[in-house]
Design a protein around this motif. Sequence first.
Motif, PDB file in Angstrom:
ATOM      1  N   SER A 139       0.816  -1.223   0.000  1.00  0.00           N
ATOM      2  CA  SER A 139       0.000   0.000   0.000  1.00  0.00           C
ATOM      3  C   SER A 139       0.843   1.264   0.000  1.00  0.00           C
ATOM      4  CB  SER A 139      -0.945   0.011   1.208  1.00  0.00           C
ATOM      5  OG  SER A 139      -0.215  -0.032   2.425  1.00  0.00           O
ATOM      6  N   LEU A 140       2.155   1.147   0.241  1.00  0.00           N
ATOM      7  CA  LEU A 140       3.012   2.325   0.155  1.00  0.00           C
ATOM      8  C   LEU A 140       3.006   2.896  -1.268  1.00  0.00           C
ATOM      9  CD1 LEU A 140       6.346   2.831   1.976  1.00  0.00           C
ATOM     10  CD2 LEU A 140       6.207   3.431  -0.425  1.00  0.00           C
ATOM     11  N   ALA A 141       2.684   2.056  -2.253  1.00  0.00           N
ATOM     12  CA  ALA A 141       2.596   2.537  -3.633  1.00  0.00           C
ATOM     13  C   ALA A 141       1.564   3.645  -3.768  1.00  0.00           C
ATOM     14  CB  ALA A 141       2.247   1.381  -4.575  1.00  0.00           C
ATOM     15  N   LEU A 142       0.570   3.662  -2.877  1.00  0.00           N
ATOM     16  CA  LEU A 142      -0.460   4.701  -2.950  1.00  0.00           C
ATOM     17  C   LEU A 142       0.138   6.095  -2.822  1.00  0.00           C
ATOM     18  CD1 LEU A 142      -3.297   3.056  -0.797  1.00  0.00           C
ATOM     19  CD2 LEU A 142      -3.081   3.112  -3.291  1.00  0.00           C
ATOM     20  N   HIS A 143       1.256   6.204  -2.088  1.00  0.00           N
ATOM     21  CA  HIS A 143       1.920   7.508  -1.983  1.00  0.00           C
ATOM     22  C   HIS A 143       2.411   7.980  -3.344  1.00  0.00           C
ATOM     23  CE1 HIS A 143       1.709   8.026   2.297  1.00  0.00           C
ATOM     24  NE2 HIS A 143       2.365   6.913   2.558  1.00  0.00           N
ATOM     25  N   GLY A 144       2.831   7.029  -4.190  1.00  0.00           N
ATOM     26  CA  GLY A 144       3.263   7.397  -5.531  1.00  0.00           C
ATOM     27  C   GLY A 144       2.115   7.877  -6.392  1.00  0.00           C
ATOM     28  N   TYR A 145       0.937   7.279  -6.215  1.00  0.00           N
ATOM     29  CA  TYR A 145      -0.235   7.704  -6.982  1.00  0.00           C
ATOM     30  C   TYR A 145      -0.737   9.075  -6.516  1.00  0.00           C
ATOM     31  CZ  TYR A 145      -0.230   2.748  -8.197  1.00  0.00           C
ATOM     32  OH  TYR A 145       0.134   1.489  -8.614  1.00  0.00           O
ATOM     33  N   GLU A 146      -0.465   9.417  -5.268  1.00  0.00           N
ATOM     34  CA  GLU A 146      -0.896  10.734  -4.770  1.00  0.00           C
ATOM     35  C   GLU A 146      -0.309  11.858  -5.610  1.00  0.00           C
ATOM     36  OE1 GLU A 146      -1.766  10.300  -0.015  1.00  0.00           O
ATOM     37  OE2 GLU A 146       0.334  10.420  -0.636  1.00  0.00           O
ATOM     38  N   THR A 147       0.989  11.804  -5.843  1.00  0.00           N
ATOM     39  CA  THR A 147       1.606  12.881  -6.626  1.00  0.00           C
ATOM     40  C   THR A 147       1.253  12.770  -8.103  1.00  0.00           C
ATOM     41  OG1 THR A 147       3.639  11.548  -6.656  1.00  0.00           O
ATOM     42  CG2 THR A 147       3.520  13.340  -5.060  1.00  0.00           C
ATOM     43  N   MET A 148       0.970  11.557  -8.582  1.00  0.00           N
ATOM     44  CA  MET A 148       0.569  11.396  -9.972  1.00  0.00           C
ATOM     45  C   MET A 148      -0.779  12.060 -10.241  1.00  0.00           C
ATOM     46  SD  MET A 148       1.557   7.410 -10.757  1.00  0.00           S
ATOM     47  CE  MET A 148       0.481   7.393 -12.211  1.00  0.00           C
ATOM     48  N   PHE A 149      -1.721  11.897  -9.295  1.00  0.00           N
ATOM     49  CA  PHE A 149      -3.092  12.348  -9.519  1.00  0.00           C
ATOM     50  C   PHE A 149      -3.487  13.564  -8.679  1.00  0.00           C
ATOM     51  CE2 PHE A 149      -3.460   7.597 -10.248  1.00  0.00           C
ATOM     52  CZ  PHE A 149      -3.365   7.711 -11.632  1.00  0.00           C
ATOM     53  N   ALA A 150      -2.542  14.107  -7.882  1.00  0.00           N
ATOM     54  CA  ALA A 150      -2.788  15.293  -7.057  1.00  0.00           C
ATOM     55  C   ALA A 150      -3.978  15.105  -6.127  1.00  0.00           C
ATOM     56  CB  ALA A 150      -2.987  16.527  -7.939  1.00  0.00           C
ATOM     57  N   HIS A 151      -4.026  13.947  -5.497  1.00  0.00           N
ATOM     58  CA  HIS A 151      -5.046  13.650  -4.496  1.00  0.00           C
ATOM     59  C   HIS A 151      -4.362  12.970  -3.309  1.00  0.00           C
ATOM     60  CE1 HIS A 151      -7.936  14.426  -7.683  1.00  0.00           C
ATOM     61  NE2 HIS A 151      -8.935  14.273  -6.819  1.00  0.00           N
ATOM     62  N   GLU A 152      -4.870  13.251  -2.117  1.00  0.00           N
ATOM     63  CA  GLU A 152      -4.355  12.579  -0.929  1.00  0.00           C
ATOM     64  C   GLU A 152      -5.216  11.356  -0.654  1.00  0.00           C
ATOM     65  OE1 GLU A 152      -4.108  13.510   3.814  1.00  0.00           O
ATOM     66  OE2 GLU A 152      -3.249  15.018   2.464  1.00  0.00           O
TER      67      GLU A 152
END
Length: 310
Positions: A139-152
């Motif tokens: 689930s740490l990968a979700l941090h990478g998607y945060e910056t990709m999609f500009a959502h927390e």
Amino acid sequence: MMDIEPYSAEQKRHVREVQNLWARYAPLMAESRDLVGGMQWKTIRGREYLYRYAPDPVTKKKRSTSLGPRTAETEAVHARFMERRALVKLDLPPLEDAVATQARVSKALRLGRLPRATGEFLTVLDSTGMAAHLVMTSSLALHGYETMFAHELSVSEAPALHFMLLDDAIADDFYGELSGALPGVSIEESRSGMVDLAFGDIEFAVMTRSRLLRGLARNGDDDQVECVEARLADDHIATFTFDRSGRPVPISVPDPITMAMMACIGDPEADVGPALAELATRNGDFVVEEHELEKFPAIADRIGGLGPRI
């Protein structure tokens, strides 16, 4: 339900600025790592040879390798090396200053949620070049998607560090090279086939692609696992997240639809998979194929109102 909050306008603007800087900074850092040490001509028995020297990753002692006698080809190799090193020495310092400045802004905007020790470890791992063989599957990968999609995204406070090895064929060699690149790392294979590792206070695990798929097969049906397997054959995504100091941290993640499918298999009752699929299809150039929607009804239900399914 998984909480998803859009970044503020100021956060979005800052992330775009960091993305632009990262696009220039990351390649220069990789170039800098390739240039550690140097080259020199040595005269042996009256003939000049070109040697490439660099510190041994384990002993730290200088280790040199002959690149051959002096010829037009080796002279070109030497000239290109010196040219690259001069350019990096010129271009990298101002970018490092810019990264430090942006880190303070990232911290002030509360974008850094990754524990600092984890961020430092991932940065060190990237600096060794070994991270190029790994993709984050926890689930740490979700941090990478945060910056990709500009959502927390709502992520557990200390998500596990689980990686998938991109190429099963190099598994045996990989751990030996990792030991050389990270002196002091401990390696232990668990009964499940996952390899548990520790570097200082950081614990992480690596599994092969085949081991990951076998694990998914215990929870999902064959058709679902086949969908994941097909997508895992595609390129992973190199992005970054922020640690609590505000510094960007390199991280490689799967295609978010792949991650969404794995989340659905791992925990069918959770909302993480469908929510991530919705975020990826709304805010990025990612699609869920018709046959995939059929195999993952929870994702189909979540994004069914987005228009025609592609």
